[in-house]
Design a protein around this motif. Structure first.
Motif, short mmCIF file in Angstrom:
data_model
loop_
_atom_site.label_atom_id
_atom_site.label_comp_id
_atom_site.label_asym_id
_atom_site.label_seq_id
_atom_site.Cartn_x
_atom_site.Cartn_y
_atom_site.Cartn_z
N SER A 34 0.67 -1.16 -0.05
CA SER A 34 0.11 0.05 0.14
C SER A 34 0.91 1.31 -0.12
O SER A 34 0.57 2.23 -0.73
CB SER A 34 -0.85 -0.18 1.19
OG SER A 34 -0.05 -0.14 2.51
N GLU A 91 0.80 3.86 -3.08
CA GLU A 91 0.58 5.21 -3.00
C GLU A 91 1.27 6.50 -3.33
O GLU A 91 1.01 7.24 -3.91
CB GLU A 91 0.13 5.21 -1.20
CG GLU A 91 -0.11 6.82 -1.00
CD GLU A 91 -0.75 6.91 0.57
OE1 GLU A 91 -0.86 8.00 0.93
OE2 GLU A 91 -0.50 6.03 1.26
N SER A 139 -6.34 -1.17 -1.14
CA SER A 139 -5.11 -0.38 -1.16
C SER A 139 -3.93 -1.00 -1.24
O SER A 139 -3.63 -2.10 -0.47
CB SER A 139 -5.03 0.57 0.18
OG SER A 139 -3.63 1.24 -0.01
#
Length: 785
Positions: A318, A322, A505
């Motif tokens: 994740s 991101e 995510s």
């Protein structure tokens, strides 16, 4: 000219004993327009301008194509085609100065570096364990679809070659046909995510099918192609290259992967990854890209495989997804797509024999993929519309296909004509397929014919089935207290299905599974386990009267309602309890936990196959939780204005009133004009009379009839409840055009809760609120995707 101020496009060679360098010189620095310098003749300026133009033109085209439900990659390629020689470049040749050939090479290098980051991010989001979870249907559909695309293309080419030997060359066609069979997992995952059907039934099947197609592609690429080369050349060199490639990937798995995992584990738990750890991983990524070139592998492929073998999901997956998404996917990937559009030539005339033949071969591969997917799907009892949608999805192309087309062009395997036809066909077919899928496939269709389930209709049933959703630990105790007040006993048990909702995510696929399964195989256990433990304690406290099952759903918020509705239908729940999108703090202020939760609640209210309750917890505001114990009574109020939702709310209130430590007060709010109709046959009045004269609750239900003139009177009655009740229950909608709600619909801050629900949710009351809606039958709409 000073060498350190130039950028060059050069070629070298030997003439006699002298080393000759032919170099195109371009300045890096500009002295400014005051000295007569043109900023578009300098590499830094032109590169910056190109990135800005590519980004904004791509976004503009995507905005214009949004009504046609087109994907981002289609819009970005079209932006490149529009700015290329086929359109604006043809209309105004001066437009070419924005994308000169030399600067275009610089931009392409810039974009290709972005592709390395982008495919590494995609790889990190993929769980390789899915290969062992592929169902039989997906395996068969994927194999047949992949091979039929290659077979159709080969047959059509053979026919053309037999009729006229002047057709396309063998090597170029073989490469085109091999590439045409590919339906990449990464491409389909991104496509489904943009269409908000990632966690739908067909979405999950499409992902598994694409994974099978991916495996077929790389098996053909590495094993079949190298074996054919070895037999044709009579040499073992292709086999040695294959063995060296496998050895290189083994080094990535057994040496580089443990190093990255070790760096990730050194980061403190439940804390953001430090800059030092992130930079270290990025340097390792660059090393993988360099070593891939040494091993003879495409850099994007090596970084993609490297990402796949790393752990997906939090914390590593994740964080990397991101941080890399903004630079790689948002800024650099559009540049690559637009460059591919710029590199297309003029629109080829299909009247030319070569163009027509190549286009027919390309279309034949798409037809093979379509039929090879649809026919096996129908044979496996998948509905026709779903089979059609799946076949269209599998015909869509994306970023990986674009890279393969560019590689074939750069390696001179295909020519500019073939490349242009591939790009145009890809845009047309993918654009048409996504548009058709939007109108053909609607995940909510399976809920429309579902039998009506509500609390009112379950009065004859002993077991009340409740599906409760929680987002975080703050939702847990309020929800448990609401379940406890629902009066679970040996005589009136409840079945509780807990669904822990988590935003997708660091993963490419959604998850919907039981807690026991996810605990053994997922990185999300650290956040789900504490919540599961609390609900287990609740079940043990009510042993024999509460049957509880815990599930976890990991999906994008835009399509998370599909998992909730599926769970409600599969568990035959009577009501779904959703937490409000705002959380009340002890200081009295309501804070938005996640704006996407509000959209999720709206989708549930529209699509749920049973009743829905939106729970607004304010127990923290008064400094104590709404806990029902044996020593104290809890006061619950129900506001009845009239209508189906109010009847459902009343039915739930009567269930709560059966609890020995709960006192229920029903406020029947009526307008003066309705008093004259008291003796008329009215199901709402009959229901209230039944409650008024019922003795089964032994005085625990108090009935109050309130006469008002308009919404102001209703507001005044609600104001009198402050400080007297712990929980207030109300229906979402009421009798249409009721004077009791006149004026409450104006300046409505939260319209999805109805006029009275909005008043209770948006005001500074200290009691908790439950807004109830019965199942709706007007499912003629489509949820927004």
């Amino acid at each position: 000219m000073d060498n350190e101020n130039v950028e060059d496009l050069s070629s070298t060679g030997m003439i006699g004993n002298e080393h000759i360098v032919c170099q195109y010189v371009e300045k890096h620095q500009s002295r400014g327009v005051w000295f007569g310098d043109n900023p578009f003749h300098h590499s830094t300026s032109i590169l910056s301008a190109e990135i800005i133009i590519v980004f904004f033109v791509g976004r503009l085209v995507h905005l214009l194509l949004r009504p046609f439900h087109q994907t981002t990659i289609v819009a970005q390629i079209l932006a490149g085609i529009i700015m290329g020689p086929s359109f604006l470049g043809k209309i105004n040749p001066k437009f070419e100065m924005l994308f000169p050939v030399v600067s275009r090479l610089t931009l392409q290098t810039f974009a290709e570096f972005g592709m390395i980051i982008h495919f590494f991010k995609i790889g990190v989001q993929i769980d390789p364990k899915q290969l062992f979870k592929i169902q039989k249907e997906a395996l068969i559909i994927g194999l047949i679809g992949h091979m039929s695309a290659i077979a159709f293309g080969t047959v059509v080419f053979t026919i053309f070659d037999a009729l006229s030997p002047t057709g396309p060359q063998d090597v170029g066609l073989f490469s085109v046909v091999i590439c045409s069979g590919l339906t990449s997992f990464a491409v389909i995952s991104d496509l489904l995510n943009q269409m908000n059907i990632l966690n739908s039934e067909i979405g999950r099947l499409a992902l598994s099918t694409a994974l099978v197609s991916d495996c077929c592609m790389w098996v053909l690429y590495y094993f079949v192609v190298n074996s054919v080369r070895a037999m044709k050349q009579g040499s073992y060199l292709p086999i040695i290259e294959l063995a060296f490639s496998l050895f290189y990937f083994c080094i990535l798995f057994f040496l580089i992967r443990p190093l990255v995992v070790w760096i990730s584990n050194r980061n403190p738990k439940e804390k953001p990854m430090t800059e030092g750890h992130f930079v270290s991983i990025m340097f390792i990524l660059l090393f993988v890209g360099i070593s891939a070139q040494v091993a003879g592998q495409p850099a994007f492929l090596a970084t993609f495989v490297f990402g796949v073998i790393l752990p997906d999901g939090p914390p590593l997956g994740s964080v990397l997804a991101e941080r890399l998404d903004i630079v790689g996917s948002t800024l650099l990937v559009p540049a690559y797509c637009t460059i591919s559009g710029l590199n297309t030539g003029y629109v080829p005339s299909l009247a030319i024999s070569k163009s027509a033949r190549m286009e027919v071969i390309i279309l034949a591969t798409y037809l093979g993929k379509f039929l090879g997917t649809m026919l096996p799907s129908i044979h496996m009892q998948i509905q026709f519309r779903d089979s059609l949608a799946l076949a269209l999805i599998m015909c869509c192309k994306g970023m990986l296909d674009l890279i393969l087309y560019n590689l074939l062009l750069n390696y001179k395997v295909t020519d500019e004509l073939t490349f242009t036809l591939q790009i145009y066909t890809m845009v047309l077919v993918t654009g048409f397929a996504t548009l058709m899928v939007h109108y053909i496939y609607d995940p909510s269709m399976r809920y429309r014919s579902y039998i009506k389930r509500s609390i009112r209709n379950s009065q004859q049933d002993i077991d009340l089935k409740i599906l409760v959703c929680v987002h975080n630990e703050e939702n847990v105790y309020p929800i448990i207290n609401l379940l406890q007040v629902t009066n679970p006993t040996m005589v009136t048990p409840i079945s509780v299905f807990v669904l822990h909702l988590m935003e997708l995510s660091g993963r490419a696929t959604s998850i919907l599974t039981k807690n026991k399964i996810i605990n053994q195989s997922s990185n999300y256990v650290t956040s789900s386990q504490p919540i599961s433990n609390v609900f287990d304690q609740f079940q043990q406290h009510n042993k024999g009267s509460v049957n509880l099952q815990f599930f976890t759903a990991i999906a994008p918020y835009a399509s998370m309602h599909d998992d909730i509705c599926y769970m409600a239908m599969d568990s035959k729940s009577n009501i779904v309890i959703m937490p409000f999108h705002k959380q009340c703090a002890i200081d009295g202020n309501a804070h938005v936990f996640n704006a996407s939760i509000r959209t999720l609640n709206k989708n549930i209210l529209k699509n749920a196959p049973c009743s829905v309750g939106v729970f607004i917890d304010r127990s923290q505001m008064c400094g104590k939780l709404f806990v029902v114990d044996e020593k104290s009574y809890r006061e619950v109020a129900m506001i009845f204005v009239g209508g189906g939702d109010d009847q459902e709310a009343l039915a739930y209130s009567m269930r709560i009133a059966q609890h020995p430590n709960v006192r229920l007060t029903v406020f029947w709010v009526r307008a003066e004009m309705h008093i004259k109709q008291y003796n008329m046959k009215n199901p709402y009045i009959d229901l209230m009379k039944h409650i008024r004269y019922s003795n089964q609750h032994n005085g625990q239900v108090t009935f109050k009839e309130e006469i008002v003139e308009d919404g102001t009177g209703t507001t005044q009655i609600i104001r009198t409840m402050e400080g007297k009740y712990n929980l207030v229950i109300v229906g979402r909608h009421h009798v249409p055009d009721s004077p009791c709600t006149l004026g409450l619909t104006e300046w409505c801050e939260i319209p999805e809760l109805g006029p009275v629900g909005n008043l209770l949710a948006s005001s500074d009351f200290t009691f908790s609120v439950l807004v109830v809606q019965q199942q709706h039958f007007n499912h003629g709409f489509r949820h927004v995707r």
